[in-house]
Design a protein around this motif. Sequence first.
Motif, short mmCIF file in Angstrom:
data_model
loop_
_atom_site.label_atom_id
_atom_site.label_comp_id
_atom_site.label_asym_id
_atom_site.label_seq_id
_atom_site.Cartn_x
_atom_site.Cartn_y
_atom_site.Cartn_z
N GLU A 61 17.00 -13.22 -51.24
CA GLU A 61 17.48 -12.44 -50.08
C GLU A 61 18.88 -11.86 -50.30
O GLU A 61 19.15 -10.71 -49.95
N SER A 62 19.80 -12.66 -50.88
CA SER A 62 21.18 -12.17 -51.00
C SER A 62 21.24 -10.99 -51.98
O SER A 62 22.01 -10.05 -51.80
N MET A 63 20.38 -11.04 -53.00
CA MET A 63 20.34 -9.90 -53.94
C MET A 63 19.80 -8.66 -53.25
O MET A 63 20.26 -7.55 -53.50
N ILE A 64 18.85 -8.86 -52.37
CA ILE A 64 18.28 -7.70 -51.65
C ILE A 64 19.35 -7.04 -50.80
O ILE A 64 19.48 -5.81 -50.78
N THR A 65 20.16 -7.86 -50.14
CA THR A 65 21.22 -7.33 -49.29
C THR A 65 22.22 -6.51 -50.11
O THR A 65 22.57 -5.38 -49.76
N THR A 66 22.64 -7.09 -51.23
CA THR A 66 23.58 -6.36 -52.11
C THR A 66 22.92 -5.09 -52.63
O THR A 66 23.51 -4.01 -52.62
N ALA A 69 22.88 -2.29 -50.17
CA ALA A 69 24.18 -1.66 -49.97
C ALA A 69 24.50 -0.71 -51.12
O ALA A 69 25.03 0.39 -50.91
N ILE A 70 24.17 -1.13 -52.33
CA ILE A 70 24.44 -0.25 -53.48
C ILE A 70 23.52 0.96 -53.45
O ILE A 70 23.94 2.08 -53.74
N TYR A 71 22.29 0.71 -53.08
CA TYR A 71 21.36 1.85 -52.94
C TYR A 71 21.92 2.89 -51.99
O TYR A 71 21.95 4.08 -52.29
N GLU A 72 22.39 2.42 -50.85
CA GLU A 72 22.87 3.36 -49.84
C GLU A 72 24.11 4.12 -50.31
O GLU A 72 24.31 5.27 -49.98
N ARG A 142 20.62 -5.67 -61.25
CA ARG A 142 19.64 -6.72 -60.96
C ARG A 142 19.38 -6.79 -59.45
O ARG A 142 18.24 -6.94 -58.99
N ALA A 143 20.46 -6.64 -58.67
CA ALA A 143 20.31 -6.65 -57.21
C ALA A 143 19.50 -5.45 -56.75
O ALA A 143 18.65 -5.56 -55.86
N LEU A 144 19.73 -4.31 -57.40
CA LEU A 144 18.94 -3.11 -57.05
C LEU A 144 17.46 -3.35 -57.34
O LEU A 144 16.59 -2.94 -56.57
N LEU A 145 17.20 -4.01 -58.46
CA LEU A 145 15.82 -4.29 -58.82
C LEU A 145 15.15 -5.16 -57.75
O LEU A 145 14.00 -4.91 -57.36
N GLU A 146 15.87 -6.14 -57.26
CA GLU A 146 15.32 -7.01 -56.23
C GLU A 146 15.01 -6.18 -54.97
O GLU A 146 13.98 -6.37 -54.32
N PHE A 147 15.94 -5.26 -54.66
CA PHE A 147 15.73 -4.38 -53.51
C PHE A 147 14.49 -3.49 -53.73
O PHE A 147 13.70 -3.26 -52.82
N MET A 148 14.30 -3.03 -54.96
CA MET A 148 13.11 -2.22 -55.26
C MET A 148 11.82 -3.04 -55.11
O MET A 148 10.81 -2.53 -54.63
N ARG A 149 11.87 -4.30 -55.52
CA ARG A 149 10.68 -5.17 -55.40
C ARG A 149 10.32 -5.32 -53.92
O ARG A 149 9.17 -5.21 -53.53
N GLN B 667 27.51 -5.50 -45.55
CA GLN B 667 26.77 -6.03 -46.69
C GLN B 667 27.62 -6.04 -47.95
O GLN B 667 27.60 -7.00 -48.71
N LEU B 668 28.40 -4.98 -48.11
CA LEU B 668 29.23 -4.90 -49.29
C LEU B 668 30.28 -6.00 -49.28
O LEU B 668 30.60 -6.58 -50.31
N ALA B 669 30.83 -6.26 -48.09
CA ALA B 669 31.86 -7.28 -47.97
C ALA B 669 31.32 -8.65 -48.35
O ALA B 669 32.00 -9.46 -48.96
N GLN B 670 30.06 -8.89 -47.99
CA GLN B 670 29.44 -10.19 -48.28
C GLN B 670 29.10 -10.37 -49.75
O GLN B 670 28.92 -11.47 -50.23
N ARG B 671 29.02 -9.26 -50.44
CA ARG B 671 28.44 -9.26 -51.76
C ARG B 671 29.29 -10.06 -52.77
O ARG B 671 30.50 -9.99 -52.80
N VAL B 672 28.58 -10.81 -53.57
CA VAL B 672 29.26 -11.60 -54.60
C VAL B 672 29.35 -10.70 -55.83
O VAL B 672 28.34 -10.21 -56.31
N ASP B 673 30.53 -10.52 -56.33
CA ASP B 673 30.70 -9.64 -57.50
C ASP B 673 30.31 -10.36 -58.77
O ASP B 673 30.75 -11.48 -59.00
N ASP B 674 29.44 -9.75 -59.54
CA ASP B 674 29.08 -10.45 -60.78
C ASP B 674 29.30 -9.61 -62.02
O ASP B 674 29.59 -8.53 -62.09
#
Lengths: 166, 674
Positions: A61-66, A69-72, A142-149, B667-674
């Motif tokens: 879930e946390s990857m989907i959220t990230t 946001a990157i997608y947008e 990787r987070a984008l990929l999760e969002f795509m899935r 969402q961006l604020a929550q995001r963990v930077d990797d």
Amino acid sequence: MKQLLIALGGLSFVFLISCGGGGETASQSPAATAQEAEPPKADPKGIGEVKEVNLTDPLEESMITTGKAIYEMKCSACHKLTDQRVVGPGWAGVTNKRRPEWIMNMITNVDVMLAEDPQAQKLLEECLTRMPNQGVSIGDARALLEFMRKNDVETVGEKDQAANQI
Amino acid sequence: MKTNTIFLTLFFLLVLGAVFLTDCSQRTTQTIVEGDAAQQAYVPPGEYDEFYAFMSGGFSGQVTAYGLPSGRLLKEIPVFSKYPENGYGYSEETKAMFNTSYGEVPWDDSHHIELSQTDGEFDGRWLFVNGNNTPRIARVDLTTFETVEILEIPDVAGLHCAPFITENSEYLVSGTRFSVPIPQEDVGIDTYQENFKGLINYVSVDPEEGHMELAFQIEMPGYNYDLARNGKGKSHGWSFLTTYNSEQAHTLLEVNASQKDKDLLAIVNWKKAEEYLEQGKGQTRETSFYHNLMDESTSIVNSTEVTETTILNPQDCPGMVYFIPVPKSPHGCDVDPTGEFIVGNGKLSADMSIYSFDKLMAAIESEDFAGDINGIPIINYESGLHGILQKPGLGPLHTEFDGKGNAYTTFFISSEVVKWDVESLEVLDRQSTFYSPGHLVIPGGETRKPEGKYLVAMNKITKDRYLPTGPELAHSAQLFDISGEKMKLVLDFPTKGEPHYAQAISAGKIVPNVKKFYRIEDNGHPRAAKGEGQARVEREGKEVHVYMTAIRSHLAPDNIEGIKMDDEVYFHITNLEQDWDVPHGFAVQGATNAELLVMPGQTRTLKWKPFKPGVFAFYCTDFCSALHQEMSGYVRVSPANSDVPLKWGLNNENTTATNMREQAEQQLAQRVDD
Ligand SMILES: [Cu+2]
């Protein structure tokens, strides 16, 4: 999704034919040069740093959220979540067509992919706009990929169908 | 008095004759360029130049960056003049860069380039340059090649003598070219001697951020302060400034300011000045000047008026300032890489005076003085002298050093560069230039570690060098190879405006730090649209704010309706690209200011006033992709009393998801930077 792949391939085939046949200076066109050379062997994982991706279920879930946001911020200007192509191809069903490694390499190593990967080159021929390097880190890809899935589950009801493609 | 005038006239005639004669004799390309010269300047396709040369743009007000040895113009950096090419000074973010106590001043006359230094060497972080007419100093960030700060200097006129840097960038030293009444008042110009004063100014530079601050000013006699250099190594902590018009004339200066056989070199102990400042010897005075600083995260310029300055008076601060005589009408003032020798040149003297720092210090120690001026001791000329370089040429101006013990001086009147040995004061070589060189530059030539491979002479006159272009010709810069015993002319190339000085630095000190794009995540602009989902139009009373995004190959939104005649429209364009060398432009029909060029990840704002009802086109001005021509849209303007609703879209979809922005940001604020 097989049909889709074939359809995509067919489209670019048509494009190549019309390009090669229509131009009087066919021998000088890049397409023609590419044809003369040994056709590069397509690696379904693409070219880049990403060699192996472990897909887990359930979705993270946390990857989907990230990823959302990157997608947008960086992707939505050119990619819709449906299968509609605007500047770039729509994302619906993408994980059923491409290996996760290929997707992540396309995002993070786009210049090399456009120069060397046959699938990426086909897409460029269709879209005619180079996908920009959006400065996405491997972690963010990787987070984008999760969002795509997640998007694939929601839009086409199936994900990861190309995960083990050879 | 009369004989003096006659002498002067004769001198000028002589000088003119010299110019004329040298013009006619042996000035052909064949006699001065050797066979392989072109090869030496040639940089093959795909290869980089070894050095960056930053040249001031003179009356263009800008700075230009050239590659050396190719002489290729790499970039024009707008500094003191508005620049329609990218909207600098026209965009809402950068307008404030031109604020001064005189109001908005959209032009200037840029003179001296100073690169930041650490331990007496260029560190490649910032570039400083002065505006001569409206006294100010600008800072260019060398990671972005953008002007990020401009500080005005109060109560001076013609800030020619600026902005000379100390060896750890502690200060930028400047002096007024024209003395003026302080504070300004309505007095007779013939009261010059009693009412006019000169200021020497010390601007401190923050070691981390580069931010400038006027630390203190020193009140000096009303002379003309012309050029300066700071000590280095053993002479670190001292500044040297040439002055002319010690006669304090105020009319027909070309005669009346040349009465004395010698003018004066001012010598300032700035470490002592710091001590006096700390002891509270400074007097604060009300004044007004502007400090304009770009916020790095928003790229918006904030402008502040400063209303106080601190003045140190040499009479209250013994041991802070000295004078020593210098040849008549001095211009150049240069310190060699060891910090021991200071070269003082008189434009109207055939000789050059070279001072020794050790001897100056000994003279100060033993109070070897020949009187004082307003409490400022005058060191005996002979006591401070290392020696005199006799008749090396006519009209010596500027000197640079190669780090191998040699100095190179331009001679304006006899049109040549002369190489001489600093220690033995022997002339070693001379080469003609075309014509009348002012400044010259050697990469690192003013630092402790010059890279004595090339020398560029910046000429004031260019006859017969390029294709004629009307009454005016481009100024020429000439590149000499100075790696051997004799200087070799390799190339000449035209320059922008009239460059007054340049500094050159190894490309390797800049290239690794150059910013390739602005991270969109870090864009702190309050009107940024960080993603196409945030593209929208909002009305705030009579103001309409268009939050527009640009990416290959469309602008969003691309159709805007509901704008009325009395509105003020602000187009805030965010470039969503994160790829370097992909700026997008924005131009709208009827714009009376400029266009914009928005760097990847940056937001820039263009204000637009509707001028008549109708539908007007906007488009991207920078050819960015195969579909660049399609990167466009329309804005519809309705009469003031109409009720056309505010509407915008892309592909006929209203992108109204206002809470999408908030969501995305959370969402961006929550995001963990990797
Ligand atoms: Cu564009």
